[in-house]
Design a protein around this motif. Structure first.
Motif, PDB file in Angstrom:
ATOM      1  N   LEU A   1       0.690  -1.284   0.028  1.00  0.00           N
ATOM      2  CA  LEU A   1      -0.080   0.090   0.011  1.00  0.00           C
ATOM      3  C   LEU A   1       0.786   1.342   0.014  1.00  0.00           C
ATOM      4  N   MET A   2       2.024   1.234   0.047  1.00  0.00           N
ATOM      5  CA  MET A   2       3.065   2.395   0.229  1.00  0.00           C
ATOM      6  C   MET A   2       2.961   2.837  -1.342  1.00  0.00           C
ATOM      7  N   CYS A   3       2.624   1.964  -2.451  1.00  0.00           N
ATOM      8  CA  CYS A   3       2.689   2.163  -3.741  1.00  0.00           C
ATOM      9  C   CYS A   3       1.365   2.618  -4.467  1.00  0.00           C
ATOM     10  N   MET A   4       0.302   2.638  -3.532  1.00  0.00           N
ATOM     11  CA  MET A   4      -0.919   2.989  -4.103  1.00  0.00           C
ATOM     12  C   MET A   4      -1.111   4.511  -4.126  1.00  0.00           C
ATOM     13  N   ASP A   5      -2.100   4.857  -4.741  1.00  0.00           N
ATOM     14  CA  ASP A   5      -2.495   6.398  -4.899  1.00  0.00           C
ATOM     15  C   ASP A   5      -3.052   7.069  -3.896  1.00  0.00           C
ATOM     16  N   PHE A   6      -2.559   7.731  -2.908  1.00  0.00           N
ATOM     17  CA  PHE A   6      -3.061   8.245  -1.581  1.00  0.00           C
ATOM     18  C   PHE A   6      -4.062   8.938  -1.745  1.00  0.00           C
ATOM     19  N   LEU A   7      -4.500   9.681  -3.054  1.00  0.00           N
ATOM     20  CA  LEU A   7      -5.611  10.514  -3.326  1.00  0.00           C
ATOM     21  C   LEU A   7      -6.887   9.597  -3.331  1.00  0.00           C
ATOM     22  N   ASN A   8      -6.815   8.504  -3.667  1.00  0.00           N
ATOM     23  CA  ASN A   8      -7.862   7.577  -4.027  1.00  0.00           C
ATOM     24  C   ASN A   8      -7.823   6.256  -3.027  1.00  0.00           C
ATOM     25  N   ILE A   9      -7.439   6.333  -1.905  1.00  0.00           N
ATOM     26  CA  ILE A   9      -7.201   5.044  -0.975  1.00  0.00           C
ATOM     27  C   ILE A   9      -8.613   4.328  -1.024  1.00  0.00           C
ATOM     28  N   ALA A  10      -9.600   4.966  -0.774  1.00  0.00           N
ATOM     29  CA  ALA A  10     -10.934   4.246  -0.457  1.00  0.00           C
ATOM     30  C   ALA A  10     -11.354   3.331  -1.601  1.00  0.00           C
ATOM     31  N   ALA A  11     -11.306   4.282  -2.857  1.00  0.00           N
ATOM     32  CA  ALA A  11     -11.791   3.492  -4.155  1.00  0.00           C
ATOM     33  C   ALA A  11     -10.810   2.319  -4.556  1.00  0.00           C
ATOM     34  N   GLN A  12      -9.632   2.572  -4.248  1.00  0.00           N
ATOM     35  CA  GLN A  12      -8.547   1.553  -4.694  1.00  0.00           C
ATOM     36  C   GLN A  12      -8.940   0.389  -3.732  1.00  0.00           C
ATOM     37  N   ILE A  13      -8.989   0.318  -2.263  1.00  0.00           N
ATOM     38  CA  ILE A  13      -9.099  -0.631  -1.642  1.00  0.00           C
ATOM     39  C   ILE A  13     -10.257  -1.351  -1.742  1.00  0.00           C
ATOM     40  N   GLU A  14     -11.344  -0.558  -2.388  1.00  0.00           N
ATOM     41  CA  GLU A  14     -12.668  -1.416  -2.772  1.00  0.00           C
ATOM     42  C   GLU A  14     -12.510  -2.298  -4.079  1.00  0.00           C
ATOM     43  N   VAL A  15     -11.646  -1.896  -4.677  1.00  0.00           N
ATOM     44  CA  VAL A  15     -11.146  -2.812  -5.883  1.00  0.00           C
ATOM     45  C   VAL A  15     -10.140  -3.973  -5.359  1.00  0.00           C
ATOM     46  N   LEU A  16      -9.288  -3.794  -4.621  1.00  0.00           N
ATOM     47  CA  LEU A  16      -8.186  -4.591  -4.258  1.00  0.00           C
ATOM     48  C   LEU A  16      -8.888  -5.719  -3.431  1.00  0.00           C
TER      49      LEU A  16
ATOM     50  N   ALA B   1      -7.304   3.058   9.818  1.00  0.00           N
ATOM     51  CA  ALA B   1      -8.312   3.829   8.706  1.00  0.00           C
ATOM     52  C   ALA B   1      -8.528   2.876   7.524  1.00  0.00           C
ATOM     53  N   ILE B   2      -7.703   2.063   6.917  1.00  0.00           N
ATOM     54  CA  ILE B   2      -7.778   1.297   5.901  1.00  0.00           C
ATOM     55  C   ILE B   2      -8.353   0.221   6.509  1.00  0.00           C
ATOM     56  N   GLY B   3      -8.234  -0.238   7.931  1.00  0.00           N
ATOM     57  CA  GLY B   3      -9.005  -1.565   8.475  1.00  0.00           C
ATOM     58  C   GLY B   3     -10.283  -1.495   8.465  1.00  0.00           C
ATOM     59  N   ALA B   4     -10.915  -0.333   8.307  1.00  0.00           N
ATOM     60  CA  ALA B   4     -12.252   0.034   8.532  1.00  0.00           C
ATOM     61  C   ALA B   4     -12.930  -0.430   7.107  1.00  0.00           C
ATOM     62  N   ILE B   5     -12.295  -0.396   5.991  1.00  0.00           N
ATOM     63  CA  ILE B   5     -12.883  -0.899   4.660  1.00  0.00           C
ATOM     64  C   ILE B   5     -12.073  -2.124   4.240  1.00  0.00           C
ATOM     65  N   ALA B   6     -10.878  -2.621   4.544  1.00  0.00           N
ATOM     66  CA  ALA B   6     -10.408  -3.680   4.112  1.00  0.00           C
ATOM     67  C   ALA B   6     -11.195  -4.976   4.542  1.00  0.00           C
ATOM     68  N   LYS B   7     -11.173  -5.899   3.566  1.00  0.00           N
ATOM     69  CA  LYS B   7     -11.824  -7.092   3.622  1.00  0.00           C
ATOM     70  C   LYS B   7     -10.858  -8.144   3.511  1.00  0.00           C
ATOM     71  N   LYS B   8      -9.704  -7.895   3.412  1.00  0.00           N
ATOM     72  CA  LYS B   8      -8.586  -8.853   3.373  1.00  0.00           C
ATOM     73  C   LYS B   8      -7.599  -8.682   4.521  1.00  0.00           C
ATOM     74  N   PRO B   9      -6.815  -9.646   5.026  1.00  0.00           N
ATOM     75  CA  PRO B   9      -5.989  -9.536   6.254  1.00  0.00           C
ATOM     76  C   PRO B   9      -4.757  -8.295   5.719  1.00  0.00           C
ATOM     77  N   MET B  10      -4.500  -7.684   7.006  1.00  0.00           N
ATOM     78  CA  MET B  10      -3.386  -6.739   6.612  1.00  0.00           C
ATOM     79  C   MET B  10      -1.904  -7.180   7.502  1.00  0.00           C
ATOM     80  N   ASP B  11      -0.820  -7.221   6.448  1.00  0.00           N
ATOM     81  CA  ASP B  11       0.240  -7.718   7.253  1.00  0.00           C
ATOM     82  C   ASP B  11       1.201  -6.550   7.203  1.00  0.00           C
ATOM     83  N   ILE B  12       1.491  -6.126   8.527  1.00  0.00           N
ATOM     84  CA  ILE B  12       2.527  -5.115   8.813  1.00  0.00           C
ATOM     85  C   ILE B  12       3.891  -5.463   8.938  1.00  0.00           C
TER      86      ILE B  12
END
Length: 227
Positions: free
Chosen positions: A9-24, A53-64
């Protein structure tokens, strides 16, 4: 074992986080979230607040991925933010590796460990039986878009052989330059999972859904593995 893919996620478009997470959420197996302290490596990226913040919309596991000098300072906040997997660097935990791994698991998370390119597998051999993921860096830490380090293929082979010889269960994940030029080599060496970033996903098409489709097609073409 079916290959798995986690998105950097450090490579994503930070101006469109929610829309990209929805796709991913519909396309891949999880999220790879780099937390850097500016000390272990000279960059600062995500934070526990962003994880939450991302965890509120992420439907897949978050690996830190903790690229931090003192990972113990970050485990509580990352677990509280919703992390499912926490992977500190072996270079930072070898004075208290067993205690750190037990703490991560005590928070209800799976435990991983990450190796820098110049760090040998022997550095973490004694606790490979306690972890769920071994992440092998195939670029130096800190910045996206670096060239692949081919010497890491031998380390992947060594990790796979060690796992088989000792009947262990950790998964081998590759972080760094996972793309068309490396998928085939990494698969043959023994990789189980791949972190997809700029070259492996986000640069493939401006339309993220199309980029996801292309990434999967490229992987299947280069490895012969059907997804």
């Amino acid at each position: 074992m079916k290959p798995f893919f986690k998105i950097s996620l450090m490579c994503m478009d930070f101006l469109n986080i929610a829309a990209q997470i929805e796709v991913l959420n519909e396309e891949f197996d999880g999220y790879h979230m780099d937390i850097m302290d500016g000390h272990f490596c000279k960059n600062i990226t995500l934070s526990p607040d962003i994880v939450k913040a991302i965890g509120a919309i992420a439907k897949k596991p978050m690996d830190i991925h903790l690229m931090t000098t003192t990972p113990n300072d970050w485990i509580d906040s990352c677990a509280a933010a919703g992390a499912q997997i926490i992977s500190p660097h072996a270079e930072t935990i070898n004075s208290d590796a067993f205690r750190i791994i037990n703490k991560i698991k005590g928070k209800g998370c799976k435990a991983g460990v990450t190796l820098n390119p110049a760090t040998p597998l022997t550095y973490c051999r004694e606790y490979l039986g306690k972890i769920d993921y071994l992440t092998i860096m195939t670029v130096d830490v800190g910045f996206a878009g670096q060239p692949f380090i081919p010497e890491m293929l031998d380390k992947i082979r060594e990790a796979k052989k060690f796992r088989e010889m000792n009947n262990l269960n950790f998964k081998i994940m590759i972080d760094g330059s996972c793309n068309k030029n490396t998928f085939g080599k990494l698969h043959l060496a023994g990789a189980d999972g791949y972190v997809l970033g700029s070259s492996g996903l986000f640069s493939l098409d401006p339309d993220l859904r199309k980029a996801c489709k292309k990434a999967k097609e490229i992987f299947m073409e280069e490895t012969g593995v059907k997804l």
